[in-house]
Design an enzyme around this catalytic site. Structure first.
Site, PDB file in Angstrom:
ATOM      1  N   PRO A   1       0.817  -1.221   0.000  1.00  0.00           N
ATOM      2  CA  PRO A   1       0.000   0.000   0.000  1.00  0.00           C
ATOM      3  C   PRO A   1       0.850   1.271   0.000  1.00  0.00           C
ATOM      4  O   PRO A   1       1.650   1.480   0.902  1.00  0.00           O
ATOM      5  CB  PRO A   1      -0.813  -0.101   1.286  1.00  0.00           C
ATOM      6  CG  PRO A   1      -0.322  -1.283   2.023  1.00  0.00           C
ATOM      7  CD  PRO A   1       0.800  -1.908   1.275  1.00  0.00           C
ATOM      8  N   GLU A   2       0.690   2.079  -1.011  1.00  0.00           N
ATOM      9  CA  GLU A   2       1.343   3.386  -1.048  1.00  0.00           C
ATOM     10  C   GLU A   2       0.225   4.418  -1.176  1.00  0.00           C
ATOM     11  O   GLU A   2      -0.956   4.061  -1.119  1.00  0.00           O
ATOM     12  CB  GLU A   2       2.330   3.441  -2.217  1.00  0.00           C
ATOM     13  CG  GLU A   2       3.248   2.221  -2.191  1.00  0.00           C
ATOM     14  CD  GLU A   2       4.643   2.453  -2.765  1.00  0.00           C
ATOM     15  OE1 GLU A   2       5.002   3.600  -3.049  1.00  0.00           O
ATOM     16  OE2 GLU A   2       5.371   1.462  -2.900  1.00  0.00           O
TER      17      GLU A   2
ATOM     18  N   LYS B   1      -0.513   7.873   3.441  1.00  0.00           N
ATOM     19  CA  LYS B   1      -0.793   6.439   3.527  1.00  0.00           C
ATOM     20  C   LYS B   1      -1.802   6.115   4.632  1.00  0.00           C
ATOM     21  O   LYS B   1      -1.879   5.002   5.111  1.00  0.00           O
ATOM     22  CB  LYS B   1       0.513   5.672   3.720  1.00  0.00           C
ATOM     23  CG  LYS B   1       1.404   5.783   2.462  1.00  0.00           C
ATOM     24  CD  LYS B   1       2.561   4.834   2.475  1.00  0.00           C
ATOM     25  CE  LYS B   1       3.787   5.462   3.087  1.00  0.00           C
ATOM     26  NZ  LYS B   1       4.950   4.566   3.028  1.00  0.00           N
TER      27      LYS B   1
ATOM     28  N   ASN C   1       7.730   2.144  -0.758  1.00  0.00           N
ATOM     29  CA  ASN C   1       8.975   1.542  -1.238  1.00  0.00           C
ATOM     30  C   ASN C   1       9.020   1.367  -2.755  1.00  0.00           C
ATOM     31  O   ASN C   1      10.069   1.525  -3.376  1.00  0.00           O
ATOM     32  CB  ASN C   1       9.194   0.198  -0.551  1.00  0.00           C
ATOM     33  CG  ASN C   1      10.618  -0.270  -0.715  1.00  0.00           C
ATOM     34  OD1 ASN C   1      11.546   0.535  -0.640  1.00  0.00           O
ATOM     35  ND2 ASN C   1      10.806  -1.543  -0.986  1.00  0.00           N
TER      36      ASN C   1
ATOM     37  N   ARG D   1      11.742  -2.546   2.910  1.00  0.00           N
ATOM     38  CA  ARG D   1      12.670  -1.507   2.464  1.00  0.00           C
ATOM     39  C   ARG D   1      13.701  -2.056   1.479  1.00  0.00           C
ATOM     40  O   ARG D   1      14.810  -1.561   1.404  1.00  0.00           O
ATOM     41  CB  ARG D   1      13.399  -0.908   3.683  1.00  0.00           C
ATOM     42  CG  ARG D   1      12.506  -0.105   4.586  1.00  0.00           C
ATOM     43  CD  ARG D   1      12.120   1.210   3.921  1.00  0.00           C
ATOM     44  NE  ARG D   1      11.180   1.956   4.726  1.00  0.00           N
ATOM     45  CZ  ARG D   1       9.858   1.928   4.541  1.00  0.00           C
ATOM     46  NH1 ARG D   1       9.321   1.181   3.601  1.00  0.00           N
ATOM     47  NH2 ARG D   1       9.059   2.647   5.294  1.00  0.00           N
TER      48      ARG D   1
END
Ligand SMILES: [Zn+2]
Length: 273
Positions: free
Chosen positions: A2-3, A51, A169, A250
């Site tokens: 989810p971004e 977010k 990310n 990450r």
């Protein structure tokens, strides 16, 4: 993952299901909120900021916002009343029932019930998909961040939600590629206006797409570098490299040729197609 664009799309999906409806049941399964009961309250809006998913509710004279952050594994799902959930019940953190639907938040990283002035979001920079998006403020925030920390990398800066809100990310990796910047390049050495413009353009273009695409290329060529370890760069054919991050969300991917480490650059940065 989810971004900001995923949250924008989620809010757009939940809005017609919840907005204008009266809550028949709420069940917040985190200790801090265990006694909160918003049944009888009305949903005014469902929206996203960065977010975070925000569900604005009110009764006659009180207003509050149910605010959640999905983190890596969280999701909101919609069920018909009485329908069996598609996720284990013990991972449910919030159950919001209206007459014709049950909306359940599973494995949420954060869940809050805030006042209605968005105090809980005061730390965030401008929302890349918000009505008040302010590119100049994002660029100024980047400059201020460099003042505080001259070694701040482009990677860390893009993910810092206090600078601008919405990049996760995948976009971090893709924006570094489009900038021709190795992820550990100091942000001070990068065209910050271009970085901000790319972030906005990519999230905006993808806000309602079912499948995220950062390349503009057809078929399944959805990403330049993200998730493409050892596969050939779409620009130069070099094998995409991967660096493990401290956290599993990450992971960094980059093209060693298109994104040379500092001091080893020989060609001009590739322009965006
Ligand atoms: Zn390349």
């Amino acid at each position: 993952m989810p971004e900001g664009d995923s949250l924008f799309a989620l809010a757009a999906r939940l809005r017609p299901i919840l907005a204008g409806k009266t809550l028949r049941r709420t069940d917040f399964r985190v200790p801090r909120l265990a006694t909160v009961d918003l049944s009888g309250w009305r949903v005014d809006d469902v929206r996203s900021v960065g977010k975070h998913l925000l569900i604005d509710v009110s009764d006659d004279d009180r207003r509050c916002t149910i605010r959640s952050h999905l983190g890596m594994d969280g999701s909101w799902r919609v069920f018909a009343p009485g329908q069996r959930w598609s996720k284990p019940g013990h991972t449910a953190r919030a159950v919001i029932g209206v007459d014709d639907a049950e909306v359940v938040g599973f494995a949420l990283r954060e869940l809050h019930v805030d006042g209605r002035d968005d105090d809980g979001l005061a730390h965030l920079g401008p929302d890349l998909l918000g009505p008040g998006w302010d590119a100049e403020r994002a660029v100024a925030n980047l400059a201020a961040a460099v003042e505080r920390d001259p070694g701040l990398t482009v990677s860390a800066a893009l993910l810092d939600q206090r600078i601008m809100a919405g990049v996760g990310n995948i976009y971090r990796n893709e924006i570094c590629f489009l900038l021709g910047a190795h992820p550990s390049t100091p942000i001070a050495d990068v065209d910050t206006q271009k970085a901000v413009a790319l972030a906005r353009e990519l999230l905006w273009d993808n806000r309602l797409r079912p499948i995220r695409n950062t390349t503009g290329l057809p078929g399944r060529a959805n990403h330049w570098v993200y998730g493409r370890e050892n596969r050939p760069c779409r620009r130069c054919g070099t094998a995409i490299a991967r660096m493990a991050g401290q956290d599993r969300d990450r992971v960094t991917y980059y093209c060693p040729t298109c994104q040379p480490a500092i001091g080893s650059r020989t060609d001009p940065a590739p322009g965006r197609k």
